[in-house]
Design a protein around this motif. Sequence first.
Motif, PDB file in Angstrom:
ATOM      1  N   ALA A   1       0.992  -1.088  -0.052  1.00 33.56           N
ATOM      2  CA  ALA A   1       0.073   0.150   0.047  1.00 33.56           C
ATOM      3  C   ALA A   1       0.977   1.164   0.085  1.00 33.56           C
ATOM      4  O   ALA A   1       1.857   1.381   0.836  1.00 33.56           O
ATOM      5  N   VAL A   2       0.643   2.068  -0.843  1.00 30.31           N
ATOM      6  CA  VAL A   2       1.204   3.505  -1.113  1.00 30.31           C
ATOM      7  C   VAL A   2       0.381   4.292  -0.567  1.00 30.31           C
ATOM      8  O   VAL A   2      -0.848   4.664  -0.905  1.00 30.31           O
ATOM      9  N   VAL A   3       0.955   5.020   0.644  1.00 32.32           N
ATOM     10  CA  VAL A   3      -0.113   5.849   1.432  1.00 32.32           C
ATOM     11  C   VAL A   3       0.802   7.267   1.721  1.00 32.32           C
ATOM     12  O   VAL A   3       2.157   7.245   2.192  1.00 32.32           O
ATOM     13  N   PRO A   4       0.472   8.705   1.479  1.00 35.80           N
ATOM     14  CA  PRO A   4       0.974   9.540   2.056  1.00 35.80           C
ATOM     15  C   PRO A   4       0.626   9.851   3.420  1.00 35.80           C
ATOM     16  O   PRO A   4      -0.514   9.885   3.929  1.00 35.80           O
ATOM     17  N   VAL A   5       1.590   9.813   4.414  1.00 38.84           N
ATOM     18  CA  VAL A   5       1.399  10.152   5.659  1.00 38.84           C
ATOM     19  C   VAL A   5       2.354  11.004   6.473  1.00 38.84           C
ATOM     20  O   VAL A   5       3.573  10.890   6.275  1.00 38.84           O
ATOM     21  N   ASN A   6       1.924  11.616   7.281  1.00 35.04           N
ATOM     22  CA  ASN A   6       3.008  12.457   8.222  1.00 35.04           C
ATOM     23  C   ASN A   6       3.558  11.599   9.207  1.00 35.04           C
ATOM     24  O   ASN A   6       2.798  10.877   9.992  1.00 35.04           O
ATOM     25  N   GLY A   7       4.984  11.659   9.608  1.00 31.46           N
ATOM     26  CA  GLY A   7       5.568  10.790  10.387  1.00 31.46           C
ATOM     27  C   GLY A   7       5.092  11.043  11.993  1.00 31.46           C
ATOM     28  O   GLY A   7       5.248  10.030  12.715  1.00 31.46           O
ATOM     29  N   HIS A   8       4.425  11.953  12.167  1.00 25.80           N
ATOM     30  CA  HIS A   8       3.955  12.139  13.760  1.00 25.80           C
ATOM     31  C   HIS A   8       2.422  11.933  13.837  1.00 25.80           C
ATOM     32  O   HIS A   8       1.737  12.193  14.687  1.00 25.80           O
ATOM     33  N   ASP A   9       1.746  11.684  12.688  1.00 24.52           N
ATOM     34  CA  ASP A   9       0.474  11.352  12.645  1.00 24.52           C
ATOM     35  C   ASP A   9      -0.059   9.959  13.514  1.00 24.52           C
ATOM     36  O   ASP A   9       0.537   9.075  13.112  1.00 24.52           O
ATOM     37  N   PRO A  10      -1.072   9.882  14.402  1.00 31.38           N
ATOM     38  CA  PRO A  10      -1.482   8.921  15.070  1.00 31.38           C
ATOM     39  C   PRO A  10      -1.747   7.804  14.024  1.00 31.38           C
ATOM     40  O   PRO A  10      -1.717   6.525  14.159  1.00 31.38           O
ATOM     41  N   TYR A  11      -2.367   8.509  12.823  1.00 30.28           N
ATOM     42  CA  TYR A  11      -3.007   7.356  11.704  1.00 30.28           C
ATOM     43  C   TYR A  11      -1.701   6.450  11.434  1.00 30.28           C
ATOM     44  O   TYR A  11      -2.120   5.214  11.039  1.00 30.28           O
ATOM     45  N   ARG A  12      -0.428   6.904  11.594  1.00 32.44           N
ATOM     46  CA  ARG A  12       0.669   6.035  11.078  1.00 32.44           C
ATOM     47  C   ARG A  12       0.471   4.784  11.898  1.00 32.44           C
ATOM     48  O   ARG A  12       1.024   3.738  11.244  1.00 32.44           O
ATOM     49  N   LEU A  13       0.312   4.990  13.352  1.00 32.09           N
ATOM     50  CA  LEU A  13       0.529   3.807  14.086  1.00 32.09           C
ATOM     51  C   LEU A  13      -0.913   2.965  13.582  1.00 32.09           C
ATOM     52  O   LEU A  13      -0.495   1.579  13.696  1.00 32.09           O
ATOM     53  N   LEU A  14      -1.996   3.360  13.295  1.00 33.97           N
ATOM     54  CA  LEU A  14      -3.041   2.312  13.001  1.00 33.97           C
ATOM     55  C   LEU A  14      -2.480   1.775  11.720  1.00 33.97           C
ATOM     56  O   LEU A  14      -2.901   0.557  11.386  1.00 33.97           O
ATOM     57  N   LEU A  15      -1.858   2.438  10.904  1.00 32.39           N
ATOM     58  CA  LEU A  15      -1.454   1.818   9.589  1.00 32.39           C
ATOM     59  C   LEU A  15      -0.317   0.640   9.851  1.00 32.39           C
ATOM     60  O   LEU A  15      -0.570  -0.279   9.230  1.00 32.39           O
ATOM     61  N   GLU A  16       0.712   1.133  10.617  1.00 34.43           N
ATOM     62  CA  GLU A  16       1.540   0.035  10.821  1.00 34.43           C
ATOM     63  C   GLU A  16       1.008  -1.222  11.685  1.00 34.43           C
ATOM     64  O   GLU A  16       1.632  -2.262  11.579  1.00 34.43           O
ATOM     65  N   ASP A  17       0.006  -0.884  12.291  1.00 32.10           N
ATOM     66  CA  ASP A  17      -0.642  -2.232  13.125  1.00 32.10           C
ATOM     67  C   ASP A  17      -1.420  -2.792  12.196  1.00 32.10           C
ATOM     68  O   ASP A  17      -1.999  -4.049  12.496  1.00 32.10           O
ATOM     69  N   ALA A  18      -1.827  -2.345  10.890  1.00 35.31           N
ATOM     70  CA  ALA A  18      -2.606  -3.236  10.065  1.00 35.31           C
ATOM     71  C   ALA A  18      -1.951  -4.173   9.410  1.00 35.31           C
ATOM     72  O   ALA A  18      -2.674  -5.205   8.777  1.00 35.31           O
ATOM     73  N   GLY A  19      -0.781  -4.346   9.639  1.00 43.26           N
ATOM     74  CA  GLY A  19      -0.057  -5.725   9.012  1.00 43.26           C
ATOM     75  C   GLY A  19       0.239  -5.652   7.608  1.00 43.26           C
ATOM     76  O   GLY A  19       0.073  -6.979   7.190  1.00 43.26           O
ATOM     77  N   ILE A  20       0.467  -4.801   6.848  1.00 46.60           N
ATOM     78  CA  ILE A  20       0.454  -4.969   5.726  1.00 46.60           C
ATOM     79  C   ILE A  20       1.581  -4.168   5.176  1.00 46.60           C
ATOM     80  O   ILE A  20       2.258  -3.379   5.839  1.00 46.60           O
ATOM     81  N   ALA A  21       2.286  -4.290   4.042  1.00 47.10           N
ATOM     82  CA  ALA A  21       3.471  -3.889   3.528  1.00 47.10           C
ATOM     83  C   ALA A  21       3.316  -2.417   3.210  1.00 47.10           C
ATOM     84  O   ALA A  21       2.134  -2.233   2.383  1.00 47.10           O
ATOM     85  N   LEU A  22       4.037  -1.735   3.422  1.00 45.94           N
ATOM     86  CA  LEU A  22       3.656  -0.133   3.245  1.00 45.94           C
ATOM     87  C   LEU A  22       4.928   0.597   2.215  1.00 45.94           C
ATOM     88  O   LEU A  22       6.105   0.175   2.804  1.00 45.94           O
ATOM     89  N   ASP A  23       4.555   1.216   1.540  1.00 41.84           N
ATOM     90  CA  ASP A  23       5.361   2.589   0.888  1.00 41.84           C
ATOM     91  C   ASP A  23       4.846   3.883   1.268  1.00 41.84           C
ATOM     92  O   ASP A  23       3.835   4.307   1.011  1.00 41.84           O
ATOM     93  N   LEU A  24       5.726   4.390   2.251  1.00 50.09           N
ATOM     94  CA  LEU A  24       5.003   5.623   2.745  1.00 50.09           C
ATOM     95  C   LEU A  24       5.705   6.956   2.528  1.00 50.09           C
ATOM     96  O   LEU A  24       6.935   6.823   2.225  1.00 50.09           O
TER      97      LEU A  24
END
Length: 321
Positions: free
Chosen positions: A56-79
């Motif tokens: 999943a390619v996702v635009p995300v702020n490194g300090h955004d709480p959303y990033r923690l949710l994203l990392e907990d989703a268990g998917i490979a990420l390109d941030l």
Amino acid sequence: MIVTLTANPSADRAVVLAEALAPGEVQRALSSREDAGGKGVNVARVVTAAGAPARAVVPVNGHDPYRLLLEDAGIALDLVEVAGRARANLTITDPAGETTKLNLPGAELSAAEARALVAGVVAAAEGATWLVLAGSLPPGVPPTFYADLIEAVRERWGSAAPRIAVDASGAALAAVVETARPDLIKPNHEELAELVGEDAADDADVLAEAARRARALVPGRVASALVTLGADGALLFSSEGAWRGRAPRIQVASTVGAGDSSLAGYLLADLEGAAAPERLARSIAYGAAAATLPGTQAPTPADLPSGTITVSDFPTPIATS
């Protein structure tokens, strides 16, 4: 490999009520949950849960709480680092399965951030079988963003470019269909009507009208179309034919993410080399499974409804214009 882009990600908050929603009143919730959302993220979660490769390619702020949710989703990420924070979407579901959604606007992307996102997707698309462009566009990018991105991917990878599926609506989908000839679009009935400049509100025969509209696009402007119809199942159109699949009976918990799961099911079947009827059946099964789960949980193969999804040929006239 299935690569997805979520250009306008969201933290999806789901609330289940004990009674019907009563505007203006104070109500207590039975439960709530929060998931990393956005259509592309949802597709990647379902594909990953089925044991198939996805990123999943996702635009995300490194300090955004959303990033923690994203990392907990268990998917490979390109941030892709951006300044703004992901929006929040609120879904309220009553005991009858009636869903009310409040979708907030996303953070604006600067021109430099948009270019970085395009570069990230082009790089991630190397070697992929499918590229999924899904969801709304964030403020700051033009409605041609997806169409321009498709051109960039195909220009970079040529004959090795992935097939491209688009799950969008409004001007973004119209621009793709106008200039980019995607391999697959996944509108619902209302989005398909809007795409061809019509209103689905007064359709007496949903199936016939959806077929007529789809055949105005397939295969001339779009290689194939998966049209989701909720409780009426789904239709699949391509140059080879048209098929109708009937939805199984289920107990609806939340319809949020069901369309994303439908697309994921279709792509999973395609990765296995399944024929069109089986791709449609798998799409419907995954969409139904998602609707039985609260929030935007990703259905797994164990969640699929038992029994066979009925799929039949659906003859339609080939459009001449």
